[in-house]
Design an enzyme around this catalytic site. Sequence first.
Site, PDB file in Angstrom:
ATOM      1  CB  SER A  43      36.547  26.134 -12.600  1.00 32.15           C
ATOM      2  OG  SER A  43      35.666  25.260 -11.974  1.00 32.15           O
ATOM      3  CE  LYS A  56      36.265  29.321 -16.156  1.00 30.37           C
ATOM      4  NZ  LYS A  56      36.384  30.764 -16.393  1.00 30.37           N
ATOM      5  CE1 TYR A 111      32.823  28.300 -16.798  1.00 32.65           C
ATOM      6  CE2 TYR A 111      32.919  26.145 -15.406  1.00 32.65           C
ATOM      7  CZ  TYR A 111      33.162  27.661 -15.612  1.00 32.65           C
ATOM      8  OH  TYR A 111      33.984  28.410 -14.685  1.00 32.65           O
ATOM      9  NE  ARG A 121      23.986  19.076 -11.350  1.00 32.68           N
ATOM     10  CZ  ARG A 121      24.489  20.206 -10.762  1.00 32.68           C
ATOM     11  NH1 ARG A 121      23.472  21.434 -10.530  1.00 32.68           N
ATOM     12  NH2 ARG A 121      25.503  20.365  -9.914  1.00 32.68           N
ATOM     13  CG  ASN A 181      29.151  41.252 -22.158  1.00 32.60           C
ATOM     14  OD1 ASN A 181      29.030  40.901 -21.014  1.00 32.60           O
ATOM     15  ND2 ASN A 181      29.418  40.308 -23.259  1.00 32.60           N
ATOM     16  CG  LEU A 210      36.340  40.410 -22.441  1.00 32.12           C
ATOM     17  CD1 LEU A 210      37.031  39.165 -21.761  1.00 32.12           C
ATOM     18  CD2 LEU A 210      37.007  41.614 -21.957  1.00 32.12           C
ATOM     19  CE  LYS A 270      27.975  32.427 -12.624  1.00 32.56           C
ATOM     20  NZ  LYS A 270      27.825  32.594 -11.476  1.00 32.56           N
TER      21      LYS A 270
HETATM   22  P1  NAD Z   1      29.315  35.930 -13.369  1.00 30.37           P
HETATM   23  O1  NAD Z   1      28.477  35.479 -14.511  1.00 30.37           O
HETATM   24  O2  NAD Z   1      28.438  36.422 -12.277  1.00 30.37           O
HETATM   25  O3  NAD Z   1      30.357  37.016 -13.618  1.00 30.37           O
HETATM   26  C1  NAD Z   1      31.096  37.044 -14.948  1.00 30.37           C
HETATM   27  C2  NAD Z   1      30.894  38.332 -15.402  1.00 30.37           C
HETATM   28  O4  NAD Z   1      31.630  38.480 -16.835  1.00 30.37           O
HETATM   29  C3  NAD Z   1      29.489  38.778 -15.634  1.00 30.37           C
HETATM   30  O5  NAD Z   1      29.331  40.011 -15.309  1.00 30.37           O
HETATM   31  C4  NAD Z   1      29.137  38.786 -17.218  1.00 30.37           C
HETATM   32  O6  NAD Z   1      28.603  39.900 -17.533  1.00 30.37           O
HETATM   33  C5  NAD Z   1      30.690  39.000 -17.707  1.00 30.37           C
HETATM   34  N1  NAD Z   1      31.080  38.691 -19.198  1.00 30.37           N
HETATM   35  C6  NAD Z   1      30.755  37.545 -19.879  1.00 30.37           C
HETATM   36  N2  NAD Z   1      31.251  37.356 -20.913  1.00 30.37           N
HETATM   37  C7  NAD Z   1      31.627  38.711 -21.204  1.00 30.37           C
HETATM   38  C8  NAD Z   1      32.387  39.273 -22.193  1.00 30.37           C
HETATM   39  N3  NAD Z   1      32.413  38.385 -23.538  1.00 30.37           N
HETATM   40  N4  NAD Z   1      32.678  40.550 -22.444  1.00 30.37           N
HETATM   41  C9  NAD Z   1      32.537  41.310 -21.087  1.00 30.37           C
HETATM   42  N5  NAD Z   1      31.958  40.761 -20.104  1.00 30.37           N
HETATM   43  C10 NAD Z   1      31.347  39.378 -19.932  1.00 30.37           C
HETATM   44  O7  NAD Z   1      30.175  34.684 -12.845  1.00 30.37           O
HETATM   45  P2  NAD Z   1      31.198  34.456 -11.424  1.00 30.37           P
HETATM   46  O8  NAD Z   1      30.614  33.629 -10.550  1.00 30.37           O
HETATM   47  O9  NAD Z   1      31.357  35.859 -10.844  1.00 30.37           O
HETATM   48  O10 NAD Z   1      32.484  33.900 -12.122  1.00 30.37           O
HETATM   49  C11 NAD Z   1      33.407  34.720 -12.499  1.00 30.37           C
HETATM   50  C12 NAD Z   1      34.336  33.701 -13.112  1.00 30.37           C
HETATM   51  O11 NAD Z   1      34.955  32.793 -12.280  1.00 30.37           O
HETATM   52  C13 NAD Z   1      34.013  33.208 -14.365  1.00 30.37           C
HETATM   53  O12 NAD Z   1      35.143  33.091 -15.256  1.00 30.37           O
HETATM   54  C14 NAD Z   1      33.622  31.545 -13.874  1.00 30.37           C
HETATM   55  O13 NAD Z   1      33.757  30.923 -14.884  1.00 30.37           O
HETATM   56  C15 NAD Z   1      34.618  31.491 -12.838  1.00 30.37           C
HETATM   57  N6  NAD Z   1      34.328  30.342 -11.930  1.00 30.37           N
HETATM   58  C16 NAD Z   1      33.127  30.605 -11.192  1.00 30.37           C
HETATM   59  C17 NAD Z   1      32.711  29.675 -10.346  1.00 30.37           C
HETATM   60  C18 NAD Z   1      31.529  29.873  -9.642  1.00 30.37           C
HETATM   61  O14 NAD Z   1      30.922  28.972  -9.126  1.00 30.37           O
HETATM   62  N7  NAD Z   1      30.862  30.980  -9.517  1.00 30.37           N
HETATM   63  C19 NAD Z   1      33.805  28.708 -10.094  1.00 30.37           C
HETATM   64  C20 NAD Z   1      34.642  28.560 -10.697  1.00 30.37           C
HETATM   65  C21 NAD Z   1      34.975  29.511 -11.579  1.00 30.37           C
HETATM   66  C1  WQD Z   2      26.859  21.316  -5.507  1.00 29.03           C
HETATM   67  C2  WQD Z   2      26.182  19.713  -5.188  1.00 29.03           C
HETATM   68  C3  WQD Z   2      24.940  18.715  -6.568  1.00 29.03           C
HETATM   69  C4  WQD Z   2      21.749  21.837  -7.148  1.00 29.03           C
HETATM   70  C5  WQD Z   2      29.485  23.995 -10.349  1.00 29.03           C
HETATM   71  C6  WQD Z   2      29.973  23.719 -11.582  1.00 29.03           C
HETATM   72  C7  WQD Z   2      31.771  24.018 -11.232  1.00 29.03           C
HETATM   73  C8  WQD Z   2      31.717  25.438 -10.693  1.00 29.03           C
HETATM   74  C9  WQD Z   2      31.088  25.448  -9.474  1.00 29.03           C
HETATM   75  C10 WQD Z   2      32.095  27.067 -12.167  1.00 29.03           C
HETATM   76  C11 WQD Z   2      26.236  18.959  -6.071  1.00 29.03           C
HETATM   77  C12 WQD Z   2      24.124  19.303  -5.516  1.00 29.03           C
HETATM   78  C13 WQD Z   2      22.982  21.126  -6.679  1.00 29.03           C
HETATM   79  C14 WQD Z   2      20.284  21.229  -6.347  1.00 29.03           C
HETATM   80  C15 WQD Z   2      21.517  19.367  -5.357  1.00 29.03           C
HETATM   81  N1  WQD Z   2      31.643  26.324 -11.451  1.00 29.03           N
HETATM   82  N2  WQD Z   2      22.798  20.001  -6.122  1.00 29.03           N
HETATM   83  N3  WQD Z   2      20.487  20.188  -5.685  1.00 29.03           N
HETATM   84  O1  WQD Z   2      28.372  20.950  -9.518  1.00 29.03           O
HETATM   85  O2  WQD Z   2      29.906  21.124  -7.618  1.00 29.03           O
HETATM   86  O3  WQD Z   2      29.919  22.909  -9.454  1.00 29.03           O
HETATM   87  O4  WQD Z   2      29.621  25.220  -9.797  1.00 29.03           O
HETATM   88  O5  WQD Z   2      33.433  26.801 -12.688  1.00 29.03           O
HETATM   89  O6  WQD Z   2      32.428  24.019 -12.631  1.00 29.03           O
HETATM   90  O7  WQD Z   2      30.058  22.574 -12.136  1.00 29.03           O
HETATM   91  O8  WQD Z   2      28.113  22.895  -7.715  1.00 29.03           O
HETATM   92  O9  WQD Z   2      26.158  23.977  -6.532  1.00 29.03           O
HETATM   93  O10 WQD Z   2      25.866  22.948  -8.833  1.00 29.03           O
HETATM   94  O11 WQD Z   2      26.228  21.714  -7.004  1.00 29.03           O
HETATM   95  O12 WQD Z   2      21.513  18.360  -4.734  1.00 29.03           O
HETATM   96  O13 WQD Z   2      19.420  21.871  -6.718  1.00 29.03           O
HETATM   97  O14 WQD Z   2      24.977  20.145  -4.823  1.00 29.03           O
HETATM   98  O15 WQD Z   2      24.495  17.665  -6.974  1.00 29.03           O
HETATM   99  O16 WQD Z   2      26.658  17.340  -5.242  1.00 29.03           O
HETATM  100  P1  WQD Z   2      28.883  21.890  -8.505  1.00 29.03           P
HETATM  101  P2  WQD Z   2      26.446  22.994  -7.482  1.00 29.03           P
END
Ligand code: NAD
Ligand code: WQD
Length: 337
Positions: free
Chosen positions: A124, A152, A148, A291, A32, A59, A84
């Site tokens: 995650s 998950k 968040y 943080r 979306n 969704l 996310k």
């Molecule tokens: P992202 O935000 O780039 O991609 C998520 C996509 O889902 C986006 O394109 C968004 O527009 C779409 N979306 C969200 N809600 C929706 C809905 N209701 N209907 C249709 N589309 C929807 O994020 P990403 O980094 O690519 O992450 C993908 C998945 O992996 C997420 O579920 C995120 O929680 C998980 N994840 C990401 C990280 C990370 O650090 N990037 C880490 C662990 C887990």
């Molecule tokens: C990494 C390290 C910060 C920014 C997050 C989500 C996690 C997952 C991945 C989705 C930490 C430090 C960060 C800055 C800094 N996402 N930092 N200055 O927090 O490990 O994980 O993204 O599932 O759920 O919590 O990732 O990249 O934010 O931080 O010093 O400007 O960098 O303190 O030690 P994090 P991050």
Amino acid sequence: MAILITGGAGYIGSHTMVELLEAGRELVVVDNFVNSKAESLKRVKQITGKDFKFYEVDLLDYDALNKVFEENDIDSCIHFAGLKAVGESCSKPLLYYHNNITGTLNLCDIMQKHGAKRIVFSSSATVYGNPASVPITEDFPLSTTNPYGETKLTIERILKDLHAADNEWSVSILRYFNPIGAHKSGLIGEDPQGIPNNLLPYITQVASGRRECLSVFGNDYKTHDGTGVRDYIHVVDLAKAHLKAIERAETVTGVEHFNIGTGVGYSVLDIVKAYEKATGITINYKITARRPGDIDECYANPTKALNVLSWKAENNIEDMCRDSYNWQIKNPNGYEA
Ligand code: NAD
Ligand code: WQD
């Protein structure tokens, strides 16, 4: 038969689409665009020279999602779609619970109705909360510290219950550590809106001159240099894990959890140094307060993914930094023209 990709326009979804299309898979994609741009999908086509069907569908819109299944032969799904941002989930918990959980409930209900009982879910490392030790294995206790993470963990439980009620389901839960980097073409990458929350996008914008100085959040953690340690994984390696997970899900039913990380932890200052080495650019930084919610160390034991999926990360930290920078310089404003 096609694989449904939810959230395919996003960061990890777009990279995974490239790997799947290059492996010859037929894809149907829904997004979306709440956190992405249609341009990423055009770039996926440009990289692969392959086409796919796309629906701009939320969704939360049950009927629209159901229609996608009516119009296509979908037998499995890789489910990325979700919100996310950890901080935003604390200020808008209902938005996160509704979008992530209700969206997944709709998806699973519709999949079940159409006999598509194979799902790979983007979980995650956040589900491990503040781990008692590192490296983390999949059997570590689960807990979360923010809404968040709660979404998950809840979705993991929903998928487990779904399989318990109907053992034809095949559920692969991938617990990502910290995905960074970009496709080597520099055509797709991470495109955060506004000020980046995460470390690598922030450093990348400092390197390119878009931001002045990185704030290093705390240097009194229990780590080798006092700054937080994480398991950074190249997004292309992560994308490849999804192909392996789908292949596995096609051969077994059940519920399996996999850590998707490299098994190596790097501190914030290690990352600054690696970035400087990979790009030749000096990163200005200052030490600031911690943080809230951050933990000392988090890195994976990825042995299960190696043994069961035959998957392991191949790119090193300098590859990740170089590819992030390559994406940034080729796209200084992300996907905006
Ligand atoms: P992202 O935000 O780039 O991609 C998520 C996509 O889902 C986006 O394109 C968004 O527009 C779409 N979306 C969200 N809600 C929706 C809905 N209701 N209907 C249709 N589309 C929807 O994020 P990403 O980094 O690519 O992450 C993908 C998945 O992996 C997420 O579920 C995120 O929680 C998980 N994840 C990401 C990280 C990370 O650090 N990037 C880490 C662990 C887990
Ligand atoms: C990494 C390290 C910060 C920014 C997050 C989500 C996690 C997952 C991945 C989705 C930490 C430090 C960060 C800055 C800094 N996402 N930092 N200055 O927090 O490990 O994980 O993204 O599932 O759920 O919590 O990732 O990249 O934010 O931080 O010093 O400007 O960098 O303190 O030690 P994090 P991050």
